[in-house]
Enzyme design. Sequence first.
Site, PDB file in Angstrom:
ATOM      1  N   ASN A  10       1.440  -2.875  -9.281  1.00  0.00           N
ATOM      2  CA  ASN A  10       2.432  -3.643  -8.851  1.00  0.00           C
ATOM      3  C   ASN A  10       1.737  -5.341  -8.751  1.00  0.00           C
ATOM      4  O   ASN A  10       0.809  -5.519  -7.755  1.00  0.00           O
ATOM      5  CB  ASN A  10       2.621  -3.333  -7.154  1.00  0.00           C
ATOM      6  CG  ASN A  10       3.684  -4.443  -6.337  1.00  0.00           C
ATOM      7  OD1 ASN A  10       4.181  -5.389  -7.020  1.00  0.00           O
ATOM      8  ND2 ASN A  10       3.790  -4.323  -5.176  1.00  0.00           N
ATOM      9  N   LYS A  12       2.905  -8.060  -7.857  1.00  0.00           N
ATOM     10  CA  LYS A  12       3.449  -8.893  -6.702  1.00  0.00           C
ATOM     11  C   LYS A  12       3.843 -10.184  -7.171  1.00  0.00           C
ATOM     12  O   LYS A  12       4.210 -10.345  -8.218  1.00  0.00           O
ATOM     13  CB  LYS A  12       2.205  -8.911  -5.525  1.00  0.00           C
ATOM     14  CG  LYS A  12       2.142  -7.539  -5.033  1.00  0.00           C
ATOM     15  CD  LYS A  12       1.088  -7.504  -3.775  1.00  0.00           C
ATOM     16  CE  LYS A  12       0.869  -6.081  -3.468  1.00  0.00           C
ATOM     17  NZ  LYS A  12       0.515  -5.973  -2.090  1.00  0.00           N
ATOM     18  N   HIS A  96       9.148  -1.934  -0.557  1.00  0.00           N
ATOM     19  CA  HIS A  96       7.779  -2.111  -0.587  1.00  0.00           C
ATOM     20  C   HIS A  96       7.681  -2.543   0.881  1.00  0.00           C
ATOM     21  O   HIS A  96       8.422  -3.387   1.352  1.00  0.00           O
ATOM     22  CB  HIS A  96       7.465  -3.200  -1.676  1.00  0.00           C
ATOM     23  CG  HIS A  96       5.980  -3.373  -1.467  1.00  0.00           C
ATOM     24  ND1 HIS A  96       5.272  -4.151  -0.786  1.00  0.00           N
ATOM     25  CD2 HIS A  96       4.968  -2.731  -2.195  1.00  0.00           C
ATOM     26  CE1 HIS A  96       3.913  -4.100  -0.702  1.00  0.00           C
ATOM     27  NE2 HIS A  96       3.641  -3.201  -1.881  1.00  0.00           N
ATOM     28  N   GLU A  98       5.943  -5.149   2.065  1.00  0.00           N
ATOM     29  CA  GLU A  98       6.249  -6.723   1.995  1.00  0.00           C
ATOM     30  C   GLU A  98       7.609  -7.031   2.034  1.00  0.00           C
ATOM     31  O   GLU A  98       7.970  -7.955   2.954  1.00  0.00           O
ATOM     32  CB  GLU A  98       5.586  -7.486   0.850  1.00  0.00           C
ATOM     33  CG  GLU A  98       3.804  -7.276   1.003  1.00  0.00           C
ATOM     34  CD  GLU A  98       3.158  -7.193  -0.315  1.00  0.00           C
ATOM     35  OE1 GLU A  98       3.476  -7.531  -1.013  1.00  0.00           O
ATOM     36  OE2 GLU A  98       1.818  -6.926  -0.076  1.00  0.00           O
ATOM     37  N   GLU A 168       2.369   4.432   1.177  1.00  0.00           N
ATOM     38  CA  GLU A 168       1.723   3.384   1.375  1.00  0.00           C
ATOM     39  C   GLU A 168       1.501   2.757   2.726  1.00  0.00           C
ATOM     40  O   GLU A 168       2.568   2.236   3.267  1.00  0.00           O
ATOM     41  CB  GLU A 168       2.188   2.109   0.612  1.00  0.00           C
ATOM     42  CG  GLU A 168       2.313   2.381  -1.090  1.00  0.00           C
ATOM     43  CD  GLU A 168       2.202   0.909  -1.707  1.00  0.00           C
ATOM     44  OE1 GLU A 168       1.511   0.807  -2.446  1.00  0.00           O
ATOM     45  OE2 GLU A 168       3.281  -0.082  -1.353  1.00  0.00           O
ATOM     46  N   GLY A 174      -3.949  -3.980   0.812  1.00  0.00           N
ATOM     47  CA  GLY A 174      -4.436  -5.358   0.484  1.00  0.00           C
ATOM     48  C   GLY A 174      -5.480  -5.538   1.373  1.00  0.00           C
ATOM     49  O   GLY A 174      -5.993  -6.893   1.529  1.00  0.00           O
ATOM     50  N   SER A 211      -5.138  -0.502  -1.269  1.00  0.00           N
ATOM     51  CA  SER A 211      -6.457  -0.512  -1.573  1.00  0.00           C
ATOM     52  C   SER A 211      -7.079   0.338  -2.675  1.00  0.00           C
ATOM     53  O   SER A 211      -8.246   0.659  -2.400  1.00  0.00           O
ATOM     54  CB  SER A 211      -7.303  -0.669  -0.347  1.00  0.00           C
ATOM     55  OG  SER A 211      -6.896  -1.805   0.407  1.00  0.00           O
TER      56      SER A 211
HETATM   57  P1  PGA Z   1      -3.313  -3.106  -2.888  1.00  0.00           P
HETATM   58  O1  PGA Z   1      -1.541  -3.162  -3.031  1.00  0.00           O
HETATM   59  O2  PGA Z   1      -3.397  -1.989  -4.020  1.00  0.00           O
HETATM   60  O3  PGA Z   1      -3.564  -4.426  -3.315  1.00  0.00           O
HETATM   61  O4  PGA Z   1      -3.689  -2.555  -1.546  1.00  0.00           O
HETATM   62  C1  PGA Z   1      -0.818  -1.855  -3.121  1.00  0.00           C
HETATM   63  C2  PGA Z   1       0.742  -2.242  -2.948  1.00  0.00           C
HETATM   64  O5  PGA Z   1       1.151  -3.221  -2.330  1.00  0.00           O
HETATM   65  O6  PGA Z   1       1.654  -1.572  -3.605  1.00  0.00           O
END
Ligand code: PGA
Length: 256
Positions: A10, A12, A96, A98, A168, A174, A211
């Site tokens: 992803n 983003k 997601h 976010e 997740e 993140g 992460s």
């Molecule tokens: P990350 O993000 O691997 O940077 O923690 C995962 C995601 O948002 O799908």
Amino acid sequence: MRNRHLLIGNWKMNLGPSQAAAFALKLREGLPKTARTDVWVAPPTVSLAPVCAELAGTSIVVGAQNVHWAASGAFTGETSPVFLADLGIAFSLVGHSERRTLFGESSQQVAQRTQGALAAGLTAVVCIGETEGERSAGRTETVLEEQLSPVLESVSRDAAGRVVLAYEPVWAIGTGKVAALEEIRQAHRCIESLWARKQFTSSPVILYGGSVNPGNFAEILALPEVDGALVGGASIKVDQWLSLIAIAEESPVARG
Ligand code: PGA
């Protein structure tokens, strides 16, 4: 449960059209022939076309990060699943964290988006997960059920094989904090049991996200409940992404 690992990057809101094309070229040049790993990437919407062009003829599958439910209409700023399919896009992320936390998407909307994606022939990668507060309040399984139930209600038996679920935990995205292996197992088992209630003919495909990096991926992927990973930060660093693919290739495909 799949008979191959699934690794989804992803990107983003990173890598605009020219950067994304350059990055895709590096992936194309660096990607080994994978025997047991499917590699999918989700660039930003404006970078989809150049990434598709760059990756044409490779095994890397390209998808969107979000999708609207309607085929067309007065939905300023949204992307039609039919338009994505027209571009050769195979899947979209949906829900997601976010999108949920920063843009107020409800689980009902996530269900509608899932339905729209499936109706257009796309695979829907539906993301669910609890916040830190919800976990410490002991509400993880309740939250997973609240988020997943409307989605599962809207999925037909025929389309269920085109749904991928990504667990997740919001607090792990993140942040560098990874869920403990036992926490991942429990959440995935909970998701499996919610899926089982629907009596779909296909078994669920469940990814872990939050992460994931080359230092922690092998032990996560070794869990029998984990089909692969949804990766943010490490998916836009070529070396780390290729390492994750190499780790998946070395990991036997577990059967739950
Ligand atoms: P990350 O993000 O691997 O940077 O923690 C995962 C995601 O948002 O799908």
